[in-house]
Design a protein around this motif. Sequence first.
Motif, PDB file in Angstrom:
ATOM      1  N   HIS A   1     -11.530  -5.416   1.684  1.00 13.38           N
ATOM      2  CA  HIS A   1     -10.705  -4.992   2.815  1.00 13.38           C
ATOM      3  C   HIS A   1     -11.228  -5.759   4.032  1.00 13.38           C
ATOM      4  O   HIS A   1     -12.422  -5.725   4.320  1.00 13.38           O
ATOM      5  CB  HIS A   1     -10.920  -3.482   2.980  1.00 13.38           C
TER       6      HIS A   1
ATOM      7  N   LEU B   1       0.828  -1.203   0.000  1.00 16.79           N
ATOM      8  CA  LEU B   1       0.000   0.000   0.000  1.00 16.79           C
ATOM      9  C   LEU B   1       0.862   1.252   0.000  1.00 16.79           C
ATOM     10  O   LEU B   1       0.493   2.263  -0.605  1.00 16.79           O
ATOM     11  CB  LEU B   1      -0.940  -0.006   1.207  1.00 16.79           C
TER      12      LEU B   1
ATOM     13  N   ASP C   1      -6.896   6.843   2.387  1.00 16.78           N
ATOM     14  CA  ASP C   1      -7.418   5.948   3.419  1.00 16.78           C
ATOM     15  C   ASP C   1      -6.731   6.209   4.740  1.00 16.78           C
ATOM     16  O   ASP C   1      -5.601   5.829   4.949  1.00 16.78           O
ATOM     17  CB  ASP C   1      -7.174   4.500   2.987  1.00 16.78           C
TER      18      ASP C   1
ATOM     19  N   GLY D   1      -3.117   3.554   3.754  1.00 20.65           N
ATOM     20  CA  GLY D   1      -2.673   4.551   2.813  1.00 20.65           C
ATOM     21  C   GLY D   1      -2.008   5.728   3.495  1.00 20.65           C
ATOM     22  O   GLY D   1      -2.070   5.905   4.688  1.00 20.65           O
TER      23      GLY D   1
ATOM     24  N   SER E   1      -8.037   1.660   0.277  1.00 20.29           N
ATOM     25  CA  SER E   1      -6.871   2.104  -0.485  1.00 20.29           C
ATOM     26  C   SER E   1      -6.836   1.506  -1.881  1.00 20.29           C
ATOM     27  O   SER E   1      -6.052   1.936  -2.719  1.00 20.29           O
ATOM     28  CB  SER E   1      -5.585   1.721   0.251  1.00 20.29           C
ATOM     29  N   THR E   2      -7.658   0.480  -2.107  1.00 21.70           N
ATOM     30  CA  THR E   2      -7.741  -0.176  -3.413  1.00 21.70           C
ATOM     31  C   THR E   2      -9.210  -0.403  -3.734  1.00 21.70           C
ATOM     32  O   THR E   2     -10.099  -0.062  -2.946  1.00 21.70           O
ATOM     33  CB  THR E   2      -7.016  -1.538  -3.387  1.00 21.70           C
TER      34      THR E   2
ATOM     35  N   SER F   1       0.843   4.583  -2.582  1.00 23.92           N
ATOM     36  CA  SER F   1       0.764   5.987  -2.182  1.00 23.92           C
ATOM     37  C   SER F   1       1.939   6.797  -2.697  1.00 23.92           C
ATOM     38  O   SER F   1       1.923   8.021  -2.662  1.00 23.92           O
ATOM     39  CB  SER F   1       0.682   6.100  -0.659  1.00 23.92           C
TER      40      SER F   1
ATOM     41  N   THR G   1      -3.977   7.623  -1.839  1.00 27.51           N
ATOM     42  CA  THR G   1      -4.924   6.523  -1.689  1.00 27.51           C
ATOM     43  C   THR G   1      -6.130   6.909  -0.863  1.00 27.51           C
ATOM     44  O   THR G   1      -7.130   6.214  -0.861  1.00 27.51           O
ATOM     45  CB  THR G   1      -4.232   5.324  -1.044  1.00 27.51           C
TER      46      THR G   1
ATOM     47  N   GLY H   1     -11.755   0.955   6.847  1.00 25.81           N
ATOM     48  CA  GLY H   1     -10.551   1.579   6.347  1.00 25.81           C
ATOM     49  C   GLY H   1      -9.523   1.821   7.403  1.00 25.81           C
ATOM     50  O   GLY H   1      -9.605   1.373   8.519  1.00 25.81           O
TER      51      GLY H   1
END
Length: 407
Positions: free
Chosen positions: A392, A146, A157, A194, A387-388, A150, A155, A191
């Motif tokens: 999660h 991650l 998050d 990031g 972040s994606t 970034s 990202t 979350g």
Amino acid sequence: MSSHTRPVLRRPVVLAACLSIALGTVGYLAFDPGSASATVAKQAVPASAARTGAGGANTAEVVKAANAFLATLSDEQKDAVLYDFDDEAKKTGWSNFPTPVVERNGLKLGDLTDAQDAAAMKVMEAALSKQGYEELVEIRKADDYLASLSDSEDTGDGASASPTASPTATRTPPSGAPTDGATGGPGGPGGGGGGANFGSEWYYLSFFGQPSKTGEFTVQYGGHHAAYNITYAGNNVTMSPTLTAVEPEEFILDDKAYAPLADKRAATIGAVQSLTADELAAAEIDGSFDDLYLGPGNDGPFPTEPEGVLVSSLTKKQQAKVTAMLRTWVDDLDEKAAARLLAKYVAEYDETYIGWSGGTTIDNDQTYVRLDGPSAWIEFSNQPGASTDEIHQHTIFRDETSDYGWE
């Protein structure tokens, strides 16, 4: 008050988090943070440790590794890493958010020399099984992944977004869900990832109580998406609470494929999907969740009325699926202690419930599964990617009889 007591940034409630010894008096080393020296003190191992502990802990091995790590530190570093056993920072210094959103306790691994860092990881290698240690390493690799994202984009998050950002998913908290200080409970965003303070170097190690073969002490290790609170009392050990999480589920870093929590995902979904249609209907938990019910910042109380279906009412094959689920958390501990704890939890199936909310498939970002026994407590929570664009996951393991030790 310990000199270590310092402000720890607590998230607003809307930020849901992104887990036999003889009775009597024994001697152990109690560390005085103010003097950076150890003195002998008398401390009774709690009676409840003998009553609820399953035994089998490799305490001597962990103490040896801890002392080897401490021997590499300066007095100033020792002062930073050692806390009083009952310091309240133990309960506030772990999270699924990166620093500095939530400050961690102890020493940052990225600030250590290579030799000190290696010695710190030897502590965790001693405390965990081979399976558990490999999972820890892979979770840190996910943070490195991650962090690499970034480098080229924001990202958004946790670290790079405002701590009061709107939830990525809105789901109704269950009746009776905690609201005051429930930073890890339902009602907030999935979350916590990031941003700049992201990567394997942003993990920390601390000790609450002087490592001792007889007295109580806690090894606290954590950063984003992993937090271990492993407490020892003589021959007993508890890993409660321990948080493990990941985003994304699978990734490639430096040409190597990783899939942290793969065993937990497969076993959890396998257990809940083993239920019949009628059992699934009965096992549905009232309300819905966008994160952990008893995650970081929310240490209870545990629900007084368990929800789900009674594990002892299931077939032997279904119970085996539940045991396989339990094993993927418990077996993160050193093998002998893990085997004894697992036997204890399985023996409590006549008071243990498995339930679900939102969904029962691995690709559903609403899937939430819970195991609730008189001792073992597990939550598995899917949520939308932060972040994606991928799933999660957050998980928590607690032992209701020995959260942060035996009280």
